[in-house]
Design a protein around this motif. Structure first.
Motif, PDB file in Angstrom:
ATOM      1  N   LEU A  79       0.834  -1.203   0.000  1.00  0.00           N
ATOM      2  CA  LEU A  79       0.000   0.000   0.000  1.00  0.00           C
ATOM      3  C   LEU A  79       0.870   1.254   0.000  1.00  0.00           C
ATOM      4  N   LEU A  80       1.951   1.215   0.780  1.00  0.00           N
ATOM      5  CA  LEU A  80       2.855   2.361   0.816  1.00  0.00           C
ATOM      6  C   LEU A  80       3.487   2.615  -0.548  1.00  0.00           C
ATOM      7  N   PHE A  81       3.790   1.530  -1.262  1.00  0.00           N
ATOM      8  CA  PHE A  81       4.455   1.671  -2.549  1.00  0.00           C
ATOM      9  C   PHE A  81       3.519   2.159  -3.651  1.00  0.00           C
ATOM     10  N   THR A  82       2.217   1.991  -3.450  1.00  0.00           N
ATOM     11  CA  THR A  82       1.270   2.367  -4.502  1.00  0.00           C
ATOM     12  C   THR A  82       0.660   3.747  -4.286  1.00  0.00           C
ATOM     13  N   VAL A  83       0.753   4.289  -3.076  1.00  0.00           N
ATOM     14  CA  VAL A  83       0.195   5.620  -2.836  1.00  0.00           C
ATOM     15  C   VAL A  83       1.082   6.665  -3.505  1.00  0.00           C
ATOM     16  N   PRO A  84       0.488   7.778  -3.943  1.00  0.00           N
ATOM     17  CA  PRO A  84       1.281   8.818  -4.639  1.00  0.00           C
ATOM     18  C   PRO A  84       2.093   9.673  -3.657  1.00  0.00           C
ATOM     19  N   VAL A  85       2.975   9.036  -2.940  1.00  0.00           N
ATOM     20  CA  VAL A  85       3.827   9.728  -1.973  1.00  0.00           C
ATOM     21  C   VAL A  85       5.273   9.315  -2.227  1.00  0.00           C
ATOM     22  N   GLU A  86       6.179  10.290  -2.204  1.00  0.00           N
ATOM     23  CA  GLU A  86       7.583   9.972  -2.432  1.00  0.00           C
ATOM     24  C   GLU A  86       8.117   9.079  -1.309  1.00  0.00           C
ATOM     25  N   LEU A  87       9.028   8.196  -1.682  1.00  0.00           N
ATOM     26  CA  LEU A  87       9.630   7.310  -0.692  1.00  0.00           C
ATOM     27  C   LEU A  87      10.352   8.098   0.397  1.00  0.00           C
ATOM     28  N   GLU A  88      10.926   9.237   0.007  1.00  0.00           N
ATOM     29  CA  GLU A  88      11.634  10.053   0.998  1.00  0.00           C
ATOM     30  C   GLU A  88      10.708  10.482   2.127  1.00  0.00           C
ATOM     31  N   LYS A  89       9.470  10.819   1.799  1.00  0.00           N
ATOM     32  CA  LYS A  89       8.521  11.258   2.820  1.00  0.00           C
ATOM     33  C   LYS A  89       8.100  10.100   3.721  1.00  0.00           C
ATOM     34  N   ILE A  90       7.957   8.907   3.142  1.00  0.00           N
ATOM     35  CA  ILE A  90       7.620   7.730   3.949  1.00  0.00           C
ATOM     36  C   ILE A  90       8.749   7.425   4.928  1.00  0.00           C
ATOM     37  N   ILE A  91       9.976   7.447   4.425  1.00  0.00           N
ATOM     38  CA  ILE A  91      11.137   7.158   5.280  1.00  0.00           C
ATOM     39  C   ILE A  91      11.282   8.210   6.363  1.00  0.00           C
ATOM     40  N   MET A  92      11.140   9.479   5.997  1.00  0.00           N
ATOM     41  CA  MET A  92      11.298  10.550   6.981  1.00  0.00           C
ATOM     42  C   MET A  92      10.186  10.509   8.025  1.00  0.00           C
ATOM     43  N   GLY A  93       8.977  10.130   7.621  1.00  0.00           N
ATOM     44  CA  GLY A  93       7.889  10.017   8.587  1.00  0.00           C
ATOM     45  C   GLY A  93       8.193   8.975   9.641  1.00  0.00           C
ATOM     46  N   LYS A  94       8.699   7.825   9.221  1.00  0.00           N
ATOM     47  CA  LYS A  94       9.061   6.765  10.158  1.00  0.00           C
ATOM     48  C   LYS A  94      10.270   7.175  11.003  1.00  0.00           C
ATOM     49  N   PHE A  95      11.241   7.807  10.366  1.00  0.00           N
ATOM     50  CA  PHE A  95      12.440   8.246  11.090  1.00  0.00           C
ATOM     51  C   PHE A  95      12.090   9.268  12.173  1.00  0.00           C
ATOM     52  N   MET A 220      22.617   6.454   5.611  1.00  0.00           N
ATOM     53  CA  MET A 220      21.809   5.277   5.916  1.00  0.00           C
ATOM     54  C   MET A 220      20.369   5.446   5.438  1.00  0.00           C
ATOM     55  N   LEU A 221      19.815   6.634   5.564  1.00  0.00           N
ATOM     56  CA  LEU A 221      18.465   6.867   5.047  1.00  0.00           C
ATOM     57  C   LEU A 221      18.461   6.795   3.523  1.00  0.00           C
ATOM     58  N   GLY A 222      19.564   7.222   2.902  1.00  0.00           N
ATOM     59  CA  GLY A 222      19.680   7.093   1.453  1.00  0.00           C
ATOM     60  C   GLY A 222      19.734   5.640   1.017  1.00  0.00           C
ATOM     61  N   LEU A 223      20.470   4.808   1.758  1.00  0.00           N
ATOM     62  CA  LEU A 223      20.511   3.376   1.461  1.00  0.00           C
ATOM     63  C   LEU A 223      19.130   2.744   1.630  1.00  0.00           C
ATOM     64  N   THR A 224      18.402   3.207   2.633  1.00  0.00           N
ATOM     65  CA  THR A 224      17.041   2.699   2.846  1.00  0.00           C
ATOM     66  C   THR A 224      16.170   3.004   1.648  1.00  0.00           C
ATOM     67  N   ARG A 225      16.311   4.206   1.118  1.00  0.00           N
ATOM     68  CA  ARG A 225      15.528   4.574  -0.064  1.00  0.00           C
ATOM     69  C   ARG A 225      15.869   3.681  -1.245  1.00  0.00           C
ATOM     70  N   LEU A 226      17.149   3.382  -1.434  1.00  0.00           N
ATOM     71  CA  LEU A 226      17.558   2.515  -2.539  1.00  0.00           C
ATOM     72  C   LEU A 226      16.957   1.116  -2.399  1.00  0.00           C
ATOM     73  N   VAL A 227      16.932   0.600  -1.172  1.00  0.00           N
ATOM     74  CA  VAL A 227      16.358  -0.721  -0.934  1.00  0.00           C
ATOM     75  C   VAL A 227      14.871  -0.728  -1.259  1.00  0.00           C
ATOM     76  N   LEU A 228      14.164   0.290  -0.782  1.00  0.00           N
ATOM     77  CA  LEU A 228      12.726   0.363  -1.014  1.00  0.00           C
ATOM     78  C   LEU A 228      12.409   0.618  -2.482  1.00  0.00           C
ATOM     79  N   GLU A 229      13.233   1.410  -3.132  1.00  0.00           N
ATOM     80  CA  GLU A 229      13.007   1.704  -4.554  1.00  0.00           C
ATOM     81  C   GLU A 229      13.186   0.436  -5.393  1.00  0.00           C
ATOM     82  N   SER A 230      14.155  -0.401  -5.033  1.00  0.00           N
ATOM     83  CA  SER A 230      14.367  -1.639  -5.775  1.00  0.00           C
ATOM     84  C   SER A 230      13.178  -2.589  -5.628  1.00  0.00           C
ATOM     85  N   ARG A 231      12.561  -2.578  -4.461  1.00  0.00           N
ATOM     86  CA  ARG A 231      11.369  -3.420  -4.238  1.00  0.00           C
ATOM     87  C   ARG A 231      10.136  -2.817  -4.866  1.00  0.00           C
ATOM     88  N   ARG A 232      10.096  -1.504  -4.923  1.00  0.00           N
ATOM     89  CA  ARG A 232       8.947  -0.834  -5.500  1.00  0.00           C
ATOM     90  C   ARG A 232       8.860  -1.094  -6.990  1.00  0.00           C
TER      91      ARG A 232
END
Length: 232
Positions: A79-95, A220-232
């Motif tokens: 659901l997170l991957f399909t919503v029109p929200v940038e991955l950076e905002k999802i990661i920063m919200g959790k962080f 580390m947050l940048g690496l997290t984005r790369l991991v999530l982007e590869s799965r997305r």
């Protein structure tokens, strides 16, 4: 980002992980203060921070292990991957949610500082430096935990990976004794947790330490984005 932040804070409030972290972190801070300062009549607040820094490395992976691992296990990450929200905002919200919990757990430090000030053992600049250093170091460790959580659906594995990364960065300082080139030894010392933690726990708040933990957090947050982007 705000919606993710609120969601994570709500889950921390309603889950056992949030309660355990706050109770453990705040309780240990109080214990260290009583044993290391009050009972020994020691007015040096850096003694307290020396113990708190080591505690952070144990407790923070517990705080971050579920952030992405649980989403992946429950398949809610789709659901997170399909919503029109940038991955950076999802990661920063959790962080930011984890950072708020970390700061709440550290609030007893302010009470400890007030007690020392009452007895005339308060040094403002040293206390501010230690608290700022604690915030920076905590941010870096939280970013490591979030990255580890993005790699797996198992919270236990995420915590273990966090510990392994932290231990690796900690022991880098020991490798300098086995290299012959001075610039390599200097680089290893700079990249090591240990050298920066020792400075912070001694009340030394330097610009290089600020750059180190800020860079570590962003990396580390940048690496997290790369991991999530590869799965997305």
């Amino acid at each position: 980002m705000i919606a993710v932040w609120r969601k994570e804070l709500h889950q921390y409030r309603t889950s056992i992980i949030g309660a355990v972290f706050l109770a453990s972190y705040g309780g240990l801070i109080g214990y260290y203060f009583v044993v290391g300062n009050l009972l020994t009549m020691n007015g040096d607040i850096t003694t307290l921070f020396q113990s708190v820094y080591s505690t952070m490395m144990i407790l923070i992976p517990v705080l971050t292990m579920r952030l992405f691992a649980e989403e992946r296990k429950l398949r809610t990450d789709q659901l997170l991957f399909t919503v029109p929200v940038e991955l950076e905002k999802i990661i920063m919200g959790k962080f930011l949610a984890a950072l708020v919990m970390f700061c709440l757990g550290g609030l007893p430090i302010l009470l400890d500082a007030a007690v020392l000030a009452f007895y005339g053992c308060f040094r403002l600049s040293e206390t501010i430096g230690c608290i700022a250093g604690l915030f920076l170091a905590g941010s870096g460790l939280l970013a490591i935990g979030i990255f580890a959580s993005s790699l797996t659906e198992s919270q236990v594995v995420a915590a273990i990976v966090s510990y392994l990364i932290m231990i690796f960065l900690w022991v880098l300082d020991y490798l300098k004794y086995y290299v012959q080139r001075a610039w390599i030894a200097k680089l290893l010392r700079y990249l090591s947790f240990q050298s920066h933690f020792q400075e912070l726990s001694s009340g030394i708040f330097s610009f290089s330490t600020v750059v180190y933990f800020t860079s570590l957090t962003v990396f580390m947050l940048g690496l997290t984005r790369l991991v999530l982007e590869s799965r997305r």
